[in-house]
Write a protein that holds these residues in place. Structure first.
Motif, mmCIF file in Angstrom:
data_model
loop_
_atom_site.group_PDB
_atom_site.id
_atom_site.type_symbol
_atom_site.label_atom_id
_atom_site.label_comp_id
_atom_site.label_asym_id
_atom_site.label_seq_id
_atom_site.Cartn_x
_atom_site.Cartn_y
_atom_site.Cartn_z
ATOM 1 N N CYS A 1 4.688 -9.828 -17.833
ATOM 2 C CA CYS A 1 4.781 -9.772 -16.425
ATOM 3 C C CYS A 1 6.005 -10.490 -15.848
ATOM 4 O O CYS A 1 6.591 -11.331 -16.287
ATOM 5 C CB CYS A 1 3.807 -10.178 -15.587
ATOM 6 N N PRO A 2 6.656 -9.858 -14.684
ATOM 7 C CA PRO A 2 7.686 -10.588 -13.913
ATOM 8 C C PRO A 2 7.177 -11.641 -12.945
ATOM 9 O O PRO A 2 6.022 -11.358 -12.374
ATOM 10 C CB PRO A 2 8.355 -9.544 -13.067
ATOM 11 N N TYR A 3 7.343 -12.908 -12.996
ATOM 12 C CA TYR A 3 8.260 -13.519 -13.895
ATOM 13 C C TYR A 3 7.693 -14.914 -14.462
ATOM 14 O O TYR A 3 6.965 -15.209 -13.866
ATOM 15 C CB TYR A 3 9.756 -13.818 -13.177
ATOM 16 N N GLY A 4 8.435 -15.572 -15.575
ATOM 17 C CA GLY A 4 7.710 -16.775 -16.104
ATOM 18 C C GLY A 4 7.257 -16.794 -17.397
ATOM 19 O O GLY A 4 7.574 -17.654 -18.310
ATOM 20 N N PRO A 5 6.408 -15.821 -17.891
ATOM 21 C CA PRO A 5 5.871 -16.009 -19.191
ATOM 22 C C PRO A 5 6.800 -15.732 -20.107
ATOM 23 O O PRO A 5 6.670 -16.526 -21.344
ATOM 24 C CB PRO A 5 4.685 -14.729 -19.131
ATOM 25 N N GLN A 6 7.765 -14.654 -20.019
ATOM 26 C CA GLN A 6 8.865 -14.576 -21.080
ATOM 27 C C GLN A 6 9.676 -15.978 -21.319
ATOM 28 O O GLN A 6 9.978 -16.278 -22.412
ATOM 29 C CB GLN A 6 9.920 -13.524 -20.624
ATOM 30 N N GLU A 7 10.009 -16.633 -20.061
ATOM 31 C CA GLU A 7 10.731 -17.975 -20.429
ATOM 32 C C GLU A 7 9.813 -18.947 -21.025
ATOM 33 O O GLU A 7 10.303 -19.860 -21.952
ATOM 34 C CB GLU A 7 11.120 -18.626 -19.028
ATOM 35 N N LEU B 1 7.245 -18.659 -22.870
ATOM 36 C CA LEU B 1 6.871 -18.331 -24.398
ATOM 37 C C LEU B 1 7.748 -18.013 -25.187
ATOM 38 O O LEU B 1 7.904 -17.418 -26.256
ATOM 39 C CB LEU B 1 5.951 -17.344 -24.314
ATOM 40 N N ASP B 2 9.058 -18.364 -24.807
ATOM 41 C CA ASP B 2 10.329 -18.101 -25.523
ATOM 42 C C ASP B 2 10.237 -16.398 -26.134
ATOM 43 O O ASP B 2 10.463 -16.238 -27.291
ATOM 44 C CB ASP B 2 10.138 -19.142 -26.685
ATOM 45 N N ASN B 3 10.081 -15.686 -25.276
ATOM 46 C CA ASN B 3 10.307 -14.266 -25.516
ATOM 47 C C ASN B 3 9.372 -13.801 -26.544
ATOM 48 O O ASN B 3 9.422 -13.069 -27.308
ATOM 49 C CB ASN B 3 11.832 -13.777 -26.185
ATOM 50 N N GLY B 4 8.190 -14.295 -26.501
ATOM 51 C CA GLY B 4 6.956 -14.182 -27.493
ATOM 52 C C GLY B 4 7.138 -15.009 -28.896
ATOM 53 O O GLY B 4 5.948 -14.755 -29.736
ATOM 54 N N ALA B 5 8.047 -15.814 -29.044
ATOM 55 C CA ALA B 5 7.976 -16.743 -30.128
ATOM 56 C C ALA B 5 6.854 -17.606 -30.141
ATOM 57 O O ALA B 5 6.334 -18.181 -31.262
ATOM 58 C CB ALA B 5 9.357 -17.521 -30.197
#
Length: 370
Positions: free
Chosen positions: A300-306, A308-312
């Motif tokens: 979701c926007p915003y935060g999880p991507q940053e 969780l390192d793009n899902g890594a």
């Protein structure tokens, strides 16, 4: 020692309020004289205030009516820096700082995805604040402090705010010694005496958090032993309970309300899920990672991507996709609990209070912070 003032509406159970209380403690630990000012009244997070932190309540009937009282307080009490949190409070603080001649020392902060959050509260005063805020952000001397790169970029992309009008500072989510602390004992019966796999989520029972999608995903899990607990309070409580009944999972689902120690509950769970439709920088996700418990999050926007390192670090799935969410949860429940555990803990360590305090001091005081 610098005199610092943090301005909030109140100290109710929201994430922003909790983070500002933690920040006040961290700034005090760094050797500063810190005051928390509430425009209206106190709230549940007042119990967490460090006794060294001063507190002031203006007791305004509404935050929008607090401008005169706040302006008087700012004229009568000199602070080296002022920090306001949440959009409508930012607007009030800017008006009061203009009236009191303290605008040069004022910093405001955005805690959520502005383009999404502005639609949540239909109250006229709040809607007006969201209309005024971007214009004011262009005019004030100090950049808006945003809790993630996504929040900062969203503000620039969807309003007249410019790139030079924003800066970024992480939330002070975790204690500096969080790695050395054993979690408390869970109080929920499904976790204190666990006999089956348990999924946990934490947050306000509001549409933003996507708990309706989580319950839908939960109902699609193949294992009928799995249970789901969502800790939090909110307007959607009855609706979520009715959804669980309609999907035939009410006997394996619980809404126990607010918990004073979410880390203890999450640490005992088999999986933590963030099902949000939008965020700013989800503190509950960071807290869950710090316990080592497996996590699943929406992209979701915003935060999880940053975070969780793009899902890594952990799975990211599409927003509003219960099938994808169910599949990701199933995988996490199948894997060893220790799979990628250290990576989760290490990624969470970025959000310790000492790091946040330094970043905020640099933003608030510049060269004076050293």
């Amino acid at each position: 020692m610098k005199r610092l003032l943090i301005i909030l509406q109140d100290l109710r159970g929201g994430g922003a309020e909790k983070m500002m209380v933690r920040l006040a403690t961290a700034l005090t630990d760094a050797g500063n004289d810190v005051t928390l000012l509430m425009l209206t009244d106190t709230g549940v997070n007042s119990a967490c205030i460090d006794p060294r932190v001063k507190r002031v309540e203006l007791h305004s009937a509404r935050s929008s009516r607090a401008v005169p009282a706040l302006a008087r307080f700012l004229r009568q009490n000199r602070f080296d820096a002022l920090l306001a949190a949440l959009t409508h409070v930012n607007v009030v603080a800017i008006a009061a700082a203009m009236l009191s001649g303290t605008l040069a020392r004022l910093h405001v902060s955005e805690r959520n995805a502005f383009s999404h959050d502005k639609h949540v509260n239909p109250a006229l005063a709040v809607r007006t604040a969201y209309l005024l805020a971007p214009l004011l952000y262009r005019l004030i001397p100090n950049p808006v402090i945003c809790v993630s790169r996504g929040v900062a970029q969203d503000l620039v992309d969807t309003t007249i705010t410019r790139a030079q009008d924003v800066t970024i500072a992480d939330n002070p989510v975790l204690d500096n010694d969080f790695r050395d602390k054993a979690p408390g004992r869970p109080k929920h019966r499904w976790l204190s005496k666990k006999t089956t796999p348990v999924i946990v989520a934490v947050g306000r029972l509001a549409r933003q958090k996507g708990f309706d999608v989580l319950i839908d995903a939960f109902a699609r899990l193949a294992d009928p032993r799995v249970r789901l607990i969502i800790f939090g309070e909110g307007a959607l409580r009855t609706e979520l309970l009715e959804q669980a009944v309609a999907l035939g999972v009410a006997d394996r689902f619980d809404l126990p309300g607010y918990t004073s120690d979410p880390l203890a509950e999450v640490a005992a769970a088999d999986c933590f899920v963030l099902s949000s439709r939008f965020e700013g920088s989800p503190n509950a996700l960071v807290e869950a990672m710090s316990t080592g418990t497996p996590v699943v999050s929406t992209h979701c926007p915003y935060g999880p991507q940053e975070i969780l390192d793009n899902g890594a670090i952990a799975p990211l799935v599409a927003v509003d996709d219960p099938d994808a969410l169910a599949q990701a949860i199933t995988v996490e429940l199948t894997l060893s609990r220790d799979a990628n555990r250290q990576a989760r803990i290490d990624a969470a360590a970025r959000f310790v209070s000492a790091c946040a305090a330094k970043t905020y001091l640099d933003a608030l005081l510049g060269s004076q912070s050293s």
